[in-house]
Design a protein around this motif. Structure first.
Motif, PDB file in Angstrom:
ATOM      1  N   GLY A 213      54.842  78.337  61.651  1.00 42.26           N
ATOM      2  CA  GLY A 213      55.618  78.105  62.870  1.00 42.26           C
ATOM      3  C   GLY A 213      56.816  77.247  62.545  1.00 42.26           C
ATOM      4  O   GLY A 213      57.308  77.262  61.418  1.00 42.26           O
TER       5      GLY A 213
ATOM      6  N   GLY B 245      63.116  74.501  61.866  1.00 42.47           N
ATOM      7  CA  GLY B 245      62.286  74.265  60.681  1.00 42.47           C
ATOM      8  C   GLY B 245      62.829  73.212  59.754  1.00 42.47           C
ATOM      9  O   GLY B 245      62.986  73.439  58.560  1.00 42.47           O
TER      10      GLY B 245
ATOM     11  N   TRP C  31      52.193  69.585  65.950  1.00 38.43           N
ATOM     12  CA  TRP C  31      50.906  69.920  66.578  1.00 38.43           C
ATOM     13  C   TRP C  31      49.763  69.716  65.579  1.00 38.43           C
ATOM     14  O   TRP C  31      48.726  69.138  65.897  1.00 38.43           O
TER      15      TRP C  31
ATOM     16  N   PRO D 266      51.612  79.556  68.811  1.00 34.79           N
ATOM     17  CA  PRO D 266      51.034  80.557  69.706  1.00 34.79           C
ATOM     18  C   PRO D 266      52.069  81.583  70.180  1.00 34.79           C
ATOM     19  O   PRO D 266      53.281  81.326  70.135  1.00 34.79           O
TER      20      PRO D 266
ATOM     21  N   LYS E 196      55.667  65.288  74.040  1.00 33.19           N
ATOM     22  CA  LYS E 196      54.546  65.833  74.826  1.00 33.19           C
ATOM     23  C   LYS E 196      53.822  64.689  75.550  1.00 33.19           C
ATOM     24  O   LYS E 196      54.215  63.537  75.434  1.00 33.19           O
TER      25      LYS E 196
ATOM     26  N   SER F 123      62.493  78.291  64.729  1.00 31.81           N
ATOM     27  CA  SER F 123      63.934  78.464  64.840  1.00 31.81           C
ATOM     28  C   SER F 123      64.697  77.523  63.905  1.00 31.81           C
ATOM     29  O   SER F 123      65.601  77.939  63.195  1.00 31.81           O
TER      30      SER F 123
ATOM     31  N   THR G  40      55.030  73.179  65.418  1.00 29.08           N
ATOM     32  CA  THR G  40      53.691  73.518  64.920  1.00 29.08           C
ATOM     33  C   THR G  40      53.208  72.463  63.932  1.00 29.08           C
ATOM     34  O   THR G  40      52.033  72.084  63.930  1.00 29.08           O
TER      35      THR G  40
END
Ligand SMILES: NC(=O)c1ccc[n+]([C@@H]2O[C@H](COP(=O)([O-])OP(=O)(O)OC[C@H]3O[C@@H](n4cnc5c(N)ncnc54)[C@H](O)[C@@H]3O)[C@@H](O)[C@H]2O)c1
Ligand SMILES: Nc1ncnc2c1ncn2[C@@H]1O[C@H](COP(=O)(O)OP(=O)(O)OP(=O)(O)O)[C@@H](O)[C@H]1O
Length: 550
Positions: free
Chosen positions: A323, A351, A330, A256, A507, A349, A327
Motif C-alpha cells: 500500500g 509512498g 496502519w 483495503p 486518525k 499514491s 498502510t
C-alpha cells in the motif's frame, strides 16, 4: 643511562635518559643538512648491517655514538650517526606502535566491560522498576501515568528478553563489523534454540554497525545504559541486520479496497508458502476474503483476538506492507510494543516511506531474507490523554494512550476560534500556542503534516521531537526541534474560548476539553529492544540501499 639521537631539521639532538624520570636533550652537531637522496641511500645501505646494533641501543645496552667528539669528527662518522639515528627512529616508532596497539586493546576490553556492566545495571534497574510497579499496582488501582506505561512496556520486554546478552563479547569476531546486539550468543549449542518465550518459528538476528571503507570509520559502543547508546564519535553509520537463523514467518498488511493490492497479496502468499516454505499471517478480514477465493488460503494464519494481536511480534520475523504510507502507519499501529523489521512495498499514491518496488517483490524479499540488509530504526511517540474523572460526563476511560509513528496533531477542529494550548516541557512552562493548533512529530513524520505546517525535514536517524505550530497567530512563534528525551504536556487552559481536538497519525480524533491533560513522550523501546537483544526487536523500515530515504 641510555641515549638516543634524533635528526630534526638538520640538527642532531641527543636525548639522554639521565634517570628513570628525566630526559636531557643535547645539541651535539649543527647544522648538518644532508641531501635527502643521499641520506636515504645511506640509510638503506646501512640498515641491514646496522640493524642489530641499533636494536641493541633501543633496548638500552651500552653502545655509544662518537658524534660528541665535536667539529673534528669526519663526514663518515657523521653519516654513520645519522644512519644510526634513523634506525633508532624506526625502532622508536615500532615501540610506539606497540604501545598504541596495547592501549587500543586495553580500551577495547574496557569498553566491553563497561557495556557488560551497563547491561547488568539496566537489567537490575528494569527489575527494580518492575517491582516498584507491581507494588504500586498492589497498593492502588489508580489511573496509569506515562512512566507506568513505560514500565508496562518494559515488562513486556523483560518477558521477552530471556537468555540474551549484548554486544561486547562478539565484537572481536569480526574485523569490519561492530555488534549492536545479538540474541543468540547465549546459545551454547548452536543447534538448539534458546529458552525464550518466543515460538520456535521465530528467527534469530543481530544488529551490527555497518562500517565504511576506511578502518578509521570504526565506531565503538562505549556505554550501553538504559536504552541509550553512546559512541566515541557521532554515529553516521547505517545499521545492518544479520539473520542468524533464517526468517520463517511474515505478516502481510494490505491496503483495503485495492484490487491490485489483493491480486499481489495472493500471488505473494503462494510464492512465500510454496517456494520459500514461510508461514504467512494476514489480518482476519483479509483471510476471510482470501478464503472466499480458494480453500488453498486456509493455510494462512491470523490473529483472531486482541491478545493474539498483542503477541504477534513474537511470532513473525518480517512485516510486509502492500500500500502507501497510510498502510505502513496502519501496520505500525497494530504493534503496541516492538515491531519486527518492515518491508514496505509501494502500492499507494505517494509512498514516501514505502521504497520497495512491488514489481520486483521476489528479488527484494529474497535479498531481505538472505541478509544482511540495512535498516533504519524509527522511533514512535507515546501520547497519553488524562481526563479529570470529576468532569467526565459519559464515564469514558480516564487514561487513554496512543502510539504514533508520524505525529499527534492538536487543533481547533470545527471551532471558529483560535486554539489556545499551554505547553510544558519536562514540567516547565514552554509556551502558549495561539493559532490553528500544534503538531508534535517524530523525525519520520517530519515529512508529513509537520512539513506542510512549516516544520523542518529531519532525518530519521536524528533523534528528536518536532514542535510545529499550525498557522500561529503570533509572529514570535516558530517551529522547534526538541531533544527526544523530553516529556511534553499540552493542556487547554481554563480561560480558553473553546476546546481542542487531537488526532494521532491523522486518525482516532479525540476531544481535549479544559480538564484534559495530554502527555507526549518518546516510546523509547526502540534502542532498548535492540540492546536487550530481543528477537522481536523494534526495528523499522528495512531497506536495501545504502541511504535511508528523506
Ligand atoms: N496538510 C497536510 O499535509 C496533512 C494534513 C493531514 C494529515 N496529513 C498527514 O497524513 C498522515 C496520515 O497519512 P495517511 O496515508 O493515513 O492519510 P491520507 O491517505 O490522507 O494521506 C496523507 C498523505 O500524507 C502522506 N504521508 C503520510 N505519512 C508521510 C510521511 N511520513 N512522510 C511523507 N508523506 C507522508 C501520504 O503518502 C499521503 O499522500 C498523517 O500522519 C499526517 O501527517 C497531512
Ligand atoms: N490494513 C488496513 N486496514 C485499514 N485501513 C488501512 C489499512 N491500510 C491502510 N489503511 C488506510 O487506508 C488509507 C489509504 O492507504 P494508503 O495511505 O496506504 O494509500 P494511498 O493513500 O493510496 O497511499 P499514500 O499514503 O502513499 O498516498 C489510509 O488512510 C490508511 O490509514
Amino acid at each position: 643511562m641510555g641515549s638516543l639521537h634524533v635528526l630534526s631539521q638538520g640538527l642532531i639532538v641527543q636525548m639522554v635518559l639521565s634517570s628513570p624520570k628525566a630526559v636531557e636533550l643535547r645539541l651535539v652537531k649543527s647544522p648538518i643538512i644532508l641531501p635527502s637522496s643521499r641520506a636515504s641511500s645511506i640509510s638503506r645501505q646501512a640498515l641491514g648491517s646496522q640493524a642489530e646494533s641499533a636494536r641493541s641501543i633501543s633496548r638500552g645496552t651500552s653502545r655509544q655514538f662518537n658524534v660528541e667528539q665535536g667539529p673534528s669528527s669526519n663526514d663518515s662518522l657523521l653519516e654513520t650517526s645519522v644512519v644510526n639515528s634513523n634506525i633508532d627512529l624506526v625502532d622508536f616508532s615500532d615501540a610506539l606502535q606497540m604501545v598504541e596497539k596495547s592501549l587500543k586493546e586495553v580500551a577495547e576490553i574496557k569498553a566491553q566491560a563497561l557495556a557488560e556492566a551497563a547491561e547488568w545495571k539496566r537489567k537490575y534497574e528494569m527489575e527494580h522498576l518492575q517491582c516498584l510497579h507491581l507494588e504500586n499496582c498492589a497498593n492502588s488501582s489508580s489511573s496509569q501515568t506515562l512512566p507506568e506505561i513505560k514500565n508496562m512496556a518494559n515488562e513486556v520486554l523483560e518477558l521477552s528478553a530471556a537468555d540474551v546478552t549484548t554486544t561486547g563479547e562478539q565484537s572481536s569476531q569480526s574485523n569490519n563489523k561492530q555488534f549492536i546486539c545479538s540474541h543468540s550468543s547465549s546459545l551454547e549449542n548452536p543447534g538448539t534454540l534458546p529458552k525464550t518465550k518466543f515460538g520456535p518459528e521465530k528467527a534469530m538476528f543481530k544488529l551490527v554497525w555497518s562500517h565504511g571503507l576506511h578502518q578509521s570509520d570504526e565506531q565503538r559502543i562505549v556505554s550501553v545504559e538504559f536504552g541509550n547508546i553512546s559512541t566515541e564519535v557521532q554515529s553516521n553509520k547505517q545499521i545492518l541486520l544479520v539473520w542468524e537463523t533464517p526468517p520463517k514467518s511474515v505478516v502481510i498488511i494490505t491496503k483495503p479496497n485495492a484490487p491490485t493490492v489483493q491480486k499481489l497479496c495472493k500471488e505473494m502468499i503462494k510464492w512465500l508458502r510454496d517456494e520459500k516454505d514461510m508461514k504467512v499471517y494476514t489480518e482476519p478480514i483479509v483471510k476471510e476474503e482470501l478464503l472466499k477465493e480458494s480453500l488453498y488460503f486456509s493455510c494462512v494464519q491470523t490473529c483472531e483476538t486482541d491478545q493474539e494481536l498483542l503477541e504477534l511480534h513474537n511470532k513473525v520475523d518480517l512485516v510486509i506492507t502492500l500500500g502507501g504510507d497510510g498502510t505502513l502507519i496502519w501496520a505500525a499501529s497494530m504493534f503496541k510494543g516492538p515491531i519486527p523489521p518492515v518491508v514496505a512495498f509501494s502500492m499507494g499514491s505517494l509512498g514516501f516511506m514505502t521504497q520497495f518496488q512491488s514489481d520486483h517483490y521476489r528479488e527484494c524479499l529474497q535479498t531481505v531474507m538472505r541478509g544482511p540488509v540495512f535498516i533504519t530504526l524509527r522511533h514512535r511517540l507515546v501520547c497519553q490523554i488524562v481526563r479529570d474523572p470529576q468532569n467526565m460526563e459519559d464515564g469514558g476511560p480516564e487514561v487513554e494512550h496512543y502510539l504514533v509513528l508520524n505525529e499527534v496533531s492538536i487543533g481547533r477542529g470545527l471551532s471558529p476560534y483560535l486554539s489556545n494550548l499551554e505547553c510544558y516541557c519536562d514540567g516547565l512552562f514552554l509556551t502558549s500556542v495561539q493559532g490553528d493548533g500544534l503538531i508534535l512529530s517524530t523525525p519520520s513524520g517530519s515529512t508529513a503534516y509537520s512539513l506542510a505546517a512549516g516544520g523542518s525535514m529531519v532525518h530519521p536517524q536524528v533523534p528528536g521531537i518536532l514542535f510545529t505550530p499550525i498557522c500561529p497567530h503570533s509572529l514570535s512563534f516558530r517551529p522547534l526541534l526538541l531533544p527526544e528525551s523530553v516529556t511534553l504536556k499540552v493542556q487547554v487552559p481554563k480561560n480558553s474560548r473553546d476546546q481542542a481536538w487531537a488526532s494521532f497519525d491523522g486518525k482516532s480524533r479525540q476531544q481535549l476539553s479544559k480538564d484534559v491533560v495530554m502527555e507526549i513522550a518518546p516510546f523509547d523501546l526502540c534502542w532498548r529492544e535492540c540492546l536487550s537483544g530481543n528477537p522481536s526487536c523494534l526495528t523499522f523500515g528495512l531497506h536495501l540501499g545504502s541511504t535511508s530515504g528523506l
